[in-house]
Design a protein around this motif. Structure first.
Motif, PDB file in Angstrom:
ATOM      1  N   ARG A  16       1.282   4.266  -2.841  1.00  0.00           N
ATOM      2  CA  ARG A  16       1.185   5.698  -2.531  1.00  0.00           C
ATOM      3  C   ARG A  16       2.365   6.458  -3.124  1.00  0.00           C
ATOM      4  O   ARG A  16       2.206   7.550  -3.681  1.00  0.00           O
ATOM      5  CB  ARG A  16       1.145   5.906  -1.011  1.00  0.00           C
ATOM      6  N   LEU A  23       0.838  -1.200   0.000  1.00  0.00           N
ATOM      7  CA  LEU A  23       0.000   0.000   0.000  1.00  0.00           C
ATOM      8  C   LEU A  23       0.874   1.251   0.000  1.00  0.00           C
ATOM      9  O   LEU A  23       0.623   2.212  -0.747  1.00  0.00           O
ATOM     10  CB  LEU A  23      -0.904  -0.025   1.234  1.00  0.00           C
ATOM     11  N   GLU A  43      -8.756   3.768  -0.570  1.00  0.00           N
ATOM     12  CA  GLU A  43      -7.595   3.062  -0.030  1.00  0.00           C
ATOM     13  C   GLU A  43      -8.013   1.762   0.646  1.00  0.00           C
ATOM     14  O   GLU A  43      -7.331   0.742   0.531  1.00  0.00           O
ATOM     15  CB  GLU A  43      -6.855   3.967   0.958  1.00  0.00           C
ATOM     16  N   MET A  74      -5.357   8.612  -2.971  1.00  0.00           N
ATOM     17  CA  MET A  74      -6.628   7.903  -2.828  1.00  0.00           C
ATOM     18  C   MET A  74      -7.400   8.437  -1.625  1.00  0.00           C
ATOM     19  O   MET A  74      -6.805   8.818  -0.610  1.00  0.00           O
ATOM     20  CB  MET A  74      -6.379   6.401  -2.633  1.00  0.00           C
TER      21      MET A  74
END
Length: 439
Positions: A28, A24, A44, A39
């Protein structure tokens, strides 16, 4: 014969949480480098669910590759929920917070977990972390992402109060206890109305009508009671009687009320939260400062979530300067004790008001005190009960606050007890005291 479902492997949850979190974070960074807007929170979460499914699929293939049985569909679902809770929720606490019957959670170290239920039952629960260090890490993650600003929880800042995403209140300490400890008080009734509290027996129908009129008549009301008696719930219910066209400003040490979360009820609401100082001791914004600031923000009403200190003088001054209809809560053992408790807090304020001046200020500021109690009769075959047991009207000052107990207990039932001096004002808003039976 059906095979039994294996318990969730929390070591796997921890490992996969790290892996999904890394992916994740990588996404980003890619988005930022490409100039893609970040997001949203919901996007997300959805992306994380896709990553979790991807990681679990890779894990299943790996297990098959070495000749082991992969997780079943049910087990994968439990793992996915655990990973998502660890990333965005409260880890192993999530099932307890998802249980509508859970009322309080007290944790004295990772493996000493005590759960209180709505019927008054209290039981010991499974561990919520594998170690105290992991428990502290969980609290630190929550402190970083809950509230209006990140709150530290470490040796230098061993105390923490915050509101969880579901509205529950968390209080945690470390280094002043042998093991880290925290208590969570569930917000079981989020969007709550006086009619709900009449329905569950907290209020009598007569008191419900009285309080509805008192809010409409813009009376200043102080709710008193012991810890976990239901003060905040009653405060929410009173606030939800305020018409939607009014501008509300709430002032709290840690966000709890959440009135701004219901724009259909309160479209014009602003929530202020006490800001702690940074590591250099700078940047603190106190409750008293926030109350003063709120008065410059064109409020229809100011609601102070809980009075615990020197903000009391600022709040009382606000109530006497045209900000009618204010609401607040305070810890006290009786409706009568509220006045002395306020005077004690006022002595701690920078104004250093003498007792007599404080009582004069109280008499000019507060209209009614509502006292609420909690009684747990579970171990005697009963249940947990919360109920309003006294309402006191402030009628003046003669060196000390003069008051009249307009509602009092008669046996197990709250009844009208004395005439209300502002009955005409309440009658103009639909309350007819003649419907009650005066003792």
């Amino acid at each position: 014969m059906n095979s039994q479902r294996r318990p969730v492997d929390h070591s796997l949850v921890k490992r996969f949480r790290q892996e999904v979190g890394d992916r994740l974070a990588h996404q980003r960074r890619l988005d930022q480098a490409s100039g893609v807007p970040p997001m949203s929170g919901e996007d997300e979460r959805q992306f994380a669910r896709a990553l979790i499914a991807q990681v679990l699929e890779e894990h299943a293939r790996s297990e098959i590759g070495v000749g082991r049985t992969p997780p079943t569909a049910e087990e994968e679902e439990a793992l996915a929920a655990g990973i998502h809770a660890a990333l965005f929720g409260v880890g192993r606490l999530q099932p307890l917070l998802d249980d509508p019957d859970v009322e309080n959670i007290d944790i004295n170290g990772c493996d000493r977990v005590f759960v209180g239920y709505a019927d008054g039952q209290e039981i010991m629960h499974d561990p919520v972390a594998d170690s105290d260090e992991e428990l502290i890490e969980l609290i630190q993650i929550l402190a970083a992402y809950s509230g209006l600003s990140s709150r530290p929880f470490d040796t230098a800042n061993p105390q923490l109060d915050l509101r969880l995403p579901d509205g529950s209140r968390l209080s945690a300490v470390m280094d002043v206890t042998v093991r880290p400890a925290l208590s969570i008080r569930r917000a079981r009734l989020g969007k709550v109305f006086l009619s709900d509290l009449v329905g569950n027996g907290t209020l009598t129908p007569e008191l419900g009508r009285f309080l509805t009129a008192a809010v409409a008549a813009r009376k200043n009301i102080m709710i008193a009671g012991s810890t976990n008696a239901g003060k905040t719930t009653l405060l929410r219910a009173l606030a939800n009687e305020i018409p939607p066209h009014e501008r509300l400003i709430t002032v709290e040490r840690a966000l709890e009320l959440g009135l701004d979360q219901f724009p259909e009820l309160h479209p014009n609401a602003v929530a202020f939260e006490h800001r702690l100082p940074n590591a250099e001791g700078q940047g603190e914004i106190t409750m008293a400062e926030l109350v003063r600031r709120s008065l410059r923000m064109n409020p229809s009403r100011v609601i102070v979530g809980e009075v615990l200190g020197d903000e009391i003088v600022t709040m009382l001054n606000a109530m006497t300067q045209g900000n009618d209809g204010s609401l607040s809560t305070i810890h006290a053992n009786s409706s009568m004790e509220v006045f002395n408790r306020i005077a004690t807090y006022a002595l701690q304020a920078e104004e250093r008001l003498p007792i007599e001046a404080t009582h004069m200020l109280i008499a000019g500021a507060i209209d009614f005190v509502v006292f609420i109690e909690k009684r747990n009769d579970y171990h005697r075959g009963g249940t947990l009960r919360r109920y309003a047991s006294s309402v006191r009207e402030v009628t003046g000052c003669d060196g000390r606050v003069l008051s009249s107990e307009v509602f009092a207990m008669a046996g197990d039932y709250l009844v009208p007890h004395a005439p209300i001096s502002c009955a005409d004002e309440l009658a103009a808003h639909g309350y007819d005291p003649a419907r009650g039976a005066w003792r």
